[in-house]
Design an enzyme around this catalytic site. Structure first.
Site, PDB file in Angstrom:
ATOM      1  N   LYS A  89       0.782  -1.079  -0.037  1.00  0.00           N
ATOM      2  CA  LYS A  89       0.032  -0.082  -0.128  1.00  0.00           C
ATOM      3  C   LYS A  89       0.868   1.198  -0.016  1.00  0.00           C
ATOM      4  CE  LYS A  89      -4.153  -1.668   0.160  1.00  0.00           C
ATOM      5  NZ  LYS A  89      -4.318  -2.895   1.170  1.00  0.00           N
ATOM      6  N   GLU A 111      -9.915   6.119   2.786  1.00  0.00           N
ATOM      7  CA  GLU A 111     -10.771   4.940   3.110  1.00  0.00           C
ATOM      8  C   GLU A 111     -10.032   3.669   3.497  1.00  0.00           C
ATOM      9  OE1 GLU A 111     -10.084   5.319  -0.019  1.00  0.00           O
ATOM     10  OE2 GLU A 111      -9.428   3.255  -0.405  1.00  0.00           O
ATOM     11  N   SER A 376       1.648  -9.716  -0.838  1.00  0.00           N
ATOM     12  CA  SER A 376       1.279  -8.410  -0.929  1.00  0.00           C
ATOM     13  C   SER A 376       1.545  -7.854   0.544  1.00  0.00           C
ATOM     14  CB  SER A 376      -0.074  -8.238  -1.404  1.00  0.00           C
ATOM     15  OG  SER A 376      -0.784  -8.995  -0.577  1.00  0.00           O
TER      16      SER A 376
HETATM   17  C1  PLP Z   1      -5.107  -4.207   0.934  1.00  0.00           C
HETATM   18  C2  PLP Z   1      -4.486  -5.229   0.540  1.00  0.00           C
HETATM   19  C3  PLP Z   1      -4.893  -6.255  -0.301  1.00  0.00           C
HETATM   20  C4  PLP Z   1      -5.914  -6.008  -1.294  1.00  0.00           C
HETATM   21  O1  PLP Z   1      -5.802  -4.612  -1.970  1.00  0.00           O
HETATM   22  P1  PLP Z   1      -5.446  -4.453  -3.483  1.00  0.00           P
HETATM   23  O2  PLP Z   1      -5.746  -3.189  -3.891  1.00  0.00           O
HETATM   24  O3  PLP Z   1      -6.276  -5.718  -4.327  1.00  0.00           O
HETATM   25  O4  PLP Z   1      -4.125  -4.886  -3.614  1.00  0.00           O
HETATM   26  C5  PLP Z   1      -4.060  -7.245  -0.596  1.00  0.00           C
HETATM   27  N1  PLP Z   1      -3.093  -7.715   0.491  1.00  0.00           N
HETATM   28  C6  PLP Z   1      -2.889  -6.848   1.397  1.00  0.00           C
HETATM   29  C7  PLP Z   1      -1.610  -7.218   2.297  1.00  0.00           C
HETATM   30  C8  PLP Z   1      -3.630  -5.902   1.617  1.00  0.00           C
HETATM   31  O5  PLP Z   1      -3.116  -4.874   2.518  1.00  0.00           O
END
Ligand code: PLP
Length: 391
Positions: A89, A111, A376
């Protein structure tokens, strides 16, 4: 170029900017300036500098040997979990805060679902000395308590969204409502969703993920392209970043993984591409979960970051064009995948990320197949959920 939006922000039939008139000047100002700002030398220097020294990029591309052995393929993990604040993020919030500053904005709203985007926004606001308000669903406030505490410590004001399912879509509605009433604020959107230019802007800022993947894989293997890239999809920003520099390389298989909750057809799911139809949500024409009257169906997933009834317009287009393969994983499969990665690689993934890992057992893998999974985020924020389900 096929997967770049046109100048009105359309990917095929998806995208555009469906916004109330009151927001038009604000969105237009951003639309007129974002590419020029992003491509400017000043921005690039500051952005790259902060990514390197503040976020800790490049994030490693790690060959997961034991995971590879288990599944009979060559599996690399792109370690976005090691970024400052614990997920991908921050790549986006660093970029957008620099854009907001360039546009002379002093007050930021955002948000958040899992709280990761809220934390990443509160972090860059603290860094830049800007005021920050974060909207978050009441349900998410309860299940993501550590992130709420972090946002508050960082000086952000957290406002609970108490309508609907009290999750991410409701937080987004509240943020948009506030934005309409306070058009002088900068709305820092956390995924590749919302009206044009947000989906394209956020994709460009997250594209650093696949930019690094290319040279890192080359360092490891001598070639830039893996056979397969896998990423989970909530709104779609980490997937957009991981796919970005491979979109036109049709030999690279792209796999997007959605949250199936208790099962795709259980009525408790967030598998948008499987359940959704074309409609407009949060300012953008895309695929979303809706009933016969066009009312949004409440999504469900154990993971707050995937609990969203739409996907960004780029992903709707990738789905429609069959450029990406859409798979899904249930809560249970995600939990099992999270435990597995923890036990065999010593990495506790975020629950969202665990969905991407959970498709490995469902794939027909080949020994010489090179796969990159976009890791992620890290699982610290989900420990309570993990412990509850540990049995
Ligand atoms: C917010 C989040 C996501 C999902 O959001 P995307 O916009 O689809 O990437 C996925 N993995 C993590 C660790 C997140 O914090």
């Amino acid at each position: 170029m096929k997967f770049q939006p046109d100048h009105n922000g359309y990917y095929g039939q998806f995208g555009g900017a469906f916004i109330p008139e009151l927001l038009y000047p604000n969105v237009k100002e951003l639309e007129d300036n974002y590419i020029q700002i992003i491509e400017s030398e000043t921005f690039q220097k500051e952005y790259k500098d902060l990514l390197k020294h503040y976020v800790g990029r490049p994030s490693p591309l790690y060959l997961a040997k034991r995971l590879s052995e288990k599944y009979g393929a060559t599996i690399y993990l792109k370690r976005e979990d090691l970024n400052h604040t614990g997920a991908h993020k921050v790549n986006n919030t660093i970029g957008q805060i620099l854009i907001a500053k360039q546009l002379g904005k002093t007050k930021i709203i955002a948000e958040t679902g899992a709280g990761q985007h809220g934390v990443a926004t509160a972090t860059v606001c603290a860094l830049m000395g800007l005021e920050c308000i974060v909207f978050m669903g009441e349900t998410d406030i309860k299940r993501q308590a550590p992130n709420v505490a972090r946002m508050k410590m960082l000086g952000a004001k957290v406002i609970a969204a108490t309508s609907g399912s009290k999750t991410l879509k409701d937080a987004t509605n509240e943020a948009i409502r506030y934005w309409i009433q306070h058009p002088d604020t900068y709305y820092l959107i956390g995924s590749v969703v919302g009206p044009h230019p947000y989906p394209d802007m956020v994709a460009r800022l997250q594209a650093v993920i696949s930019e690094e993947m290319k040279w890192q894989l080359k360092e490891h293997t001598g070639k830039e392209n893996p056979d397969t890239v896998i990423a989970c999809v909530g709104g779609g920003s980490n997937a957009a970043g991981a796919f970005y520099h491979y979109l036109d390389d049709e030999d690279v298989e792209l796999i997007a993984v959605e949250a199936a909750g208790l099962g795709v057809h259980s009525g408790e799911s967030a598998a948008t591409s499987q359940l959704g139809e074309v409609g407009v949500i949060h300012g953008s024409k895309t695929i979303l979960m809706q009933d016969e009257y066009g009312q949004i169906v409440e999504p469900y997933s154990i993971s707050a970051g995937l609990d969203y009834p739409g996907v960004g317009p780029l992903h709707a287009f990738l789905f429609d064009e069959k450029r990406a393969t859409f798979m899904n994983a249930t809560d249970k499969e995600a939990l099992e995948a999270a435990y597995e990665l923890t036990k065999i690689e010593g990495i506790i993934p975020a629950l969202e990320t665990a969905h991407a890992l959970a498709v490995l057992p469902k794939m027909d893998l080949k020994k010489d197949q090179t796969i990159i999974i976009n890791l992620s985020g890290r699982g610290d924020k989900d420990l309570e959920t993990y412990i509850k389900h540990l049995s």
